[in-house]
Design a protein around this motif. Structure first.
Motif, PDB file in Angstrom:
ATOM      1  N   ARG A  76      60.138  34.795   1.410  1.00  0.00           N
ATOM      2  CA  ARG A  76      60.898  33.555   1.391  1.00  0.00           C
ATOM      3  C   ARG A  76      60.008  32.460   0.816  1.00  0.00           C
ATOM      4  O   ARG A  76      58.779  32.598   0.796  1.00  0.00           O
ATOM      5  CB  ARG A  76      61.391  33.174   2.792  1.00  0.00           C
ATOM      6  CG  ARG A  76      60.289  32.927   3.793  1.00  0.00           C
ATOM      7  CD  ARG A  76      60.795  32.734   5.203  1.00  0.00           C
ATOM      8  NE  ARG A  76      61.597  31.525   5.369  1.00  0.00           N
ATOM      9  CZ  ARG A  76      61.997  31.056   6.547  1.00  0.00           C
ATOM     10  NH1 ARG A  76      61.668  31.697   7.677  1.00  0.00           N
ATOM     11  NH2 ARG A  76      62.728  29.965   6.626  1.00  0.00           N
ATOM     12  N   LEU A  77      60.637  31.396   0.354  1.00  0.00           N
ATOM     13  CA  LEU A  77      59.907  30.263  -0.201  1.00  0.00           C
ATOM     14  C   LEU A  77      60.325  29.001   0.524  1.00  0.00           C
ATOM     15  O   LEU A  77      61.520  28.737   0.688  1.00  0.00           O
ATOM     16  CB  LEU A  77      60.178  30.127  -1.699  1.00  0.00           C
ATOM     17  CG  LEU A  77      59.549  28.922  -2.413  1.00  0.00           C
ATOM     18  CD1 LEU A  77      58.026  28.928  -2.278  1.00  0.00           C
ATOM     19  CD2 LEU A  77      59.953  28.901  -3.885  1.00  0.00           C
ATOM     20  N   ILE A  78      59.353  28.259   0.977  1.00  0.00           N
ATOM     21  CA  ILE A  78      59.569  26.967   1.627  1.00  0.00           C
ATOM     22  C   ILE A  78      58.859  25.915   0.804  1.00  0.00           C
ATOM     23  O   ILE A  78      57.710  26.110   0.383  1.00  0.00           O
ATOM     24  CB  ILE A  78      59.006  26.976   3.067  1.00  0.00           C
ATOM     25  CG1 ILE A  78      59.739  28.019   3.918  1.00  0.00           C
ATOM     26  CG2 ILE A  78      59.101  25.599   3.711  1.00  0.00           C
ATOM     27  CD1 ILE A  78      59.034  28.365   5.204  1.00  0.00           C
ATOM     28  N   ALA A 136      64.352  27.147  -7.792  1.00  0.00           N
ATOM     29  CA  ALA A 136      64.630  28.269  -8.696  1.00  0.00           C
ATOM     30  C   ALA A 136      63.529  29.320  -8.633  1.00  0.00           C
ATOM     31  O   ALA A 136      63.770  30.505  -8.877  1.00  0.00           O
ATOM     32  CB  ALA A 136      64.789  27.753 -10.121  1.00  0.00           C
ATOM     33  N   ALA A 137      62.307  28.905  -8.292  1.00  0.00           N
ATOM     34  CA  ALA A 137      61.188  29.849  -8.224  1.00  0.00           C
ATOM     35  C   ALA A 137      61.386  30.904  -7.143  1.00  0.00           C
ATOM     36  O   ALA A 137      60.743  31.953  -7.175  1.00  0.00           O
ATOM     37  CB  ALA A 137      59.891  29.093  -7.977  1.00  0.00           C
ATOM     38  N   ALA A 138      62.254  30.627  -6.180  1.00  0.00           N
ATOM     39  CA  ALA A 138      62.516  31.604  -5.120  1.00  0.00           C
ATOM     40  C   ALA A 138      63.251  32.825  -5.635  1.00  0.00           C
ATOM     41  O   ALA A 138      63.241  33.878  -4.981  1.00  0.00           O
ATOM     42  CB  ALA A 138      63.308  30.952  -3.993  1.00  0.00           C
ATOM     43  N   GLY A 139      63.874  32.734  -6.798  1.00  0.00           N
ATOM     44  CA  GLY A 139      64.656  33.857  -7.298  1.00  0.00           C
ATOM     45  C   GLY A 139      65.778  34.194  -6.330  1.00  0.00           C
ATOM     46  O   GLY A 139      66.549  33.327  -5.924  1.00  0.00           O
ATOM     47  N   GLY A 140      65.838  35.433  -5.895  1.00  0.00           N
ATOM     48  CA  GLY A 140      66.874  35.826  -4.942  1.00  0.00           C
ATOM     49  C   GLY A 140      66.451  35.713  -3.499  1.00  0.00           C
ATOM     50  O   GLY A 140      67.217  36.061  -2.593  1.00  0.00           O
ATOM     51  N   ALA A 141      65.230  35.232  -3.247  1.00  0.00           N
ATOM     52  CA  ALA A 141      64.746  35.110  -1.872  1.00  0.00           C
ATOM     53  C   ALA A 141      65.263  33.839  -1.220  1.00  0.00           C
ATOM     54  O   ALA A 141      65.716  32.908  -1.886  1.00  0.00           O
ATOM     55  CB  ALA A 141      63.214  35.116  -1.863  1.00  0.00           C
ATOM     56  N   ARG A 142      65.162  33.785   0.089  1.00  0.00           N
ATOM     57  CA  ARG A 142      65.587  32.601   0.821  1.00  0.00           C
ATOM     58  C   ARG A 142      64.717  31.409   0.449  1.00  0.00           C
ATOM     59  O   ARG A 142      63.499  31.513   0.365  1.00  0.00           O
ATOM     60  CB  ARG A 142      65.500  32.864   2.325  1.00  0.00           C
ATOM     61  CG  ARG A 142      65.785  31.626   3.180  1.00  0.00           C
ATOM     62  CD  ARG A 142      65.692  31.913   4.657  1.00  0.00           C
ATOM     63  NE  ARG A 142      65.719  30.673   5.436  1.00  0.00           N
ATOM     64  CZ  ARG A 142      65.698  30.618   6.774  1.00  0.00           C
ATOM     65  NH1 ARG A 142      65.662  31.743   7.474  1.00  0.00           N
ATOM     66  NH2 ARG A 142      65.714  29.452   7.392  1.00  0.00           N
TER      67      ARG A 142
END
Length: 492
Positions: A318-320, A416-422
């Motif tokens: 995930r990306l925060i 957008a850098a998260a791609g398909g991740a949360r």
């Protein structure tokens, strides 16, 4: 136990130092008031053979060459043990050479970092120094050729599978572990090969855990690099680091391991190492598991086996992103959250201030002149921040991006850098008077922002916000944990 053929050598060294040896399965170290002597045991253990005198000399000289540059003054020279005219042995005499020893400076037992860790002495500053030391060592090591890193690691896997079974660890669990790790290695083959082509494979320390780091002349130094097997030490720098991270995670705690990981990446920029961390950490844990089992430490061995299995079950990435004006506490919040998010040893924190310093070739705490804050320089910092975030998350690891994120385009790019991740965006706020006081009070931080920078940022329009707004006038950590679903340090 000292081999009988070396009894005379052992007696001489004990007489010179007045001390009984500190023994491992391959060495005996005699520590005196002025000098420590390391004697390699004349043993053959399958993975090494020290029975020949010439081989013991060669490997002592190799050990000196590997370690002396990184611990100057600690490693002195290699000396002979010779037959004296009266028939006994003496140190560096003119007679027949009977054995060889490595001469070193004595080190107080409490200065080894495993001992420092045991007394809860690994402060944040010391953890940063550990990471800086490893990053600096890796930076100067030349790249080494390794045509098929995945195959080389598969051989390491097989050797440790056999060792684990021979040590009596549960066969069903070991076979399942090996099958899972083998599958992960096959999936990582192209990534590992790419890292080798990029120069990430080097002749590393090879045995980089807390017990092989010490405090020497006021700084952290690595010592006792693996000298007897070039293949085992010609590895990805990430795998070298992984032993230290696993050791910290298991013996000290995840927060310590996370801090070292993040400081290391801040110094060198290798966010991509996180992709293979589950495999590397698991292999390092299984090594410790079968070593402890062979020593008869069943409970410790099973604890490491548990850890090895756990590393191969990483949660989804995930990306925060944490934004807000200077002084809102973005970095403090990121550091508090990171250990408890994502795969071990926690989320990778990517801080714009640290990236800016690395691009300038400086340590995070060194100040930069104004030209490094020009628009084009800031654009380069933000481009690297988003690229590293995408690399880490795309490789399966969690990341926290820490920057002001005042422009809508920046917030859109990091999402957008998260791609398909949360993805979760947090926006920290506090009264301007509070922020002024915090910024004015900062010392020794990666941020160079002063009150004038804060005032200028506060005067700019941040545009429409679709991130979660968190009040940072007091402590934002509880609210941030709640909205992110993060439980730390104890289970919810």
């Amino acid at each position: 136990m000292i081999p009988p053929a070396q009894a005379e050598a052992a007696a001489l060294l004990q007489g010179l130092t007045g001390a009984a040896p500190i023994e491992t399965h391959i060495s005996a170290i005699y520590v005196g008031a002025e000098t420590a002597f390391k004697l390699k045991k004349a043993v053959a253990l399958g993975f090494l053979d020290f029975t020949a005198l010439a081989e013991r000399e060669r490997l002592l000289r190799r050990e000196l060459a590997l370690n002396q540059p990184f611990a100057p003054g600690l490693y002195r020279d290699v000396a002979s043990l010779t037959r004296a005219p009266g028939g006994g042995l003496e140190l560096a005499g003119p007679g027949e050479v009977v054995d060889w020893v490595l001469r070193m400076a004595p080190v107080p037992p409490g200065d080894f970092l495993d001992a420092v860790a045991a007394r809860d002495g690994l402060t944040p500053a010391l953890l940063d120094a550990i990471a800086d030391t490893v990053a600096a060592q890796h930076a100067v090591l030349p790249a080494a050729a390794l045509p098929d890193p995945a195959a080389a690691m598969a051989a390491v896997l097989e050797g440790n599978r056999r060792a684990a079974l021979a040590a009596g660890l549960p066969a069903e669990r070991i076979e399942a572990w090996a099958a899972t790790l083998g599958g992960a290695l096959r999936r990582l083959a192209s990534i590992l090969a790419g890292r080798a082509r990029a120069g990430r494979v080097r002749r590393c320390h090879g045995d980089l855990h807390l017990g092989n780091l010490l405090l020497w002349q006021g700084r952290v130094c690595p010592f006792d690099a693996l000298e007897f097997d070039e293949a085992l030490a010609t590895i990805d720098t990430g795998y070298d680091l992984a032993f230290l991270l696993m050791d910290l995670d298991h013996r000290v705690g995840r927060a310590a391991a996370n801090r070292v990981l993040n400081r290391y990446v801040a110094r060198g920029g290798d966010a991509g190492l996180t992709t293979a961390l589950p495999v590397w950490l698991s292999l390092r844990a299984i090594i410790r598991a079968h070593v402890e089992a062979a020593r008869g430490q069943a409970a410790k061995a099973l604890g490491y086996l548990d850890r090895a299995e756990e590393y191969l079950r990483p949660p989804p990435p995930r990306l925060i992103a944490i934004g807000g004006l200077q002084g809102t506490g973005k970095s403090r919040l990121a550091q508090a959250l990171a250990p408890w998010i994502g795969a071990a040893p926690g989320a990778l924190v990517l801080r714009s201030d640290e990236i800016r310093k690395r691009q300038a070739g400086l340590a995070p705490e060194q100040r930069l002149p104004p030209e490094f804050y020009a628009p084009e320089a800031s654009a380069a910092v933000f481009a690297e921040l988003t690229a590293l975030a995408a690399e880490a998350v795309g490789g399966g690891h969690a990341a926290i991006a820490d920057a002001v994120f005042q422009r809508p385009a920046e917030r859109q790019a990091i999402a957008a850098a998260a791609g398909g991740a949360r993805f979760d965006g947090l926006w920290l706020t506090a009264p301007l008077a509070v922020l002024r006081d915090r910024v004015a009070a900062r010392r020794g931080d990666a941020s160079d922002a002063d009150v004038a920078v804060l005032e200028a940022a506060a005067a700019r329009d941040s545009g429409p916000l679709d991130w979660r707004v968190v009040d940072a006038a007091a402590d934002p950590i509880p609210a941030a944990r709640e909205c992110l679903g993060v439980c730390a340090p104890n289970p919810c």
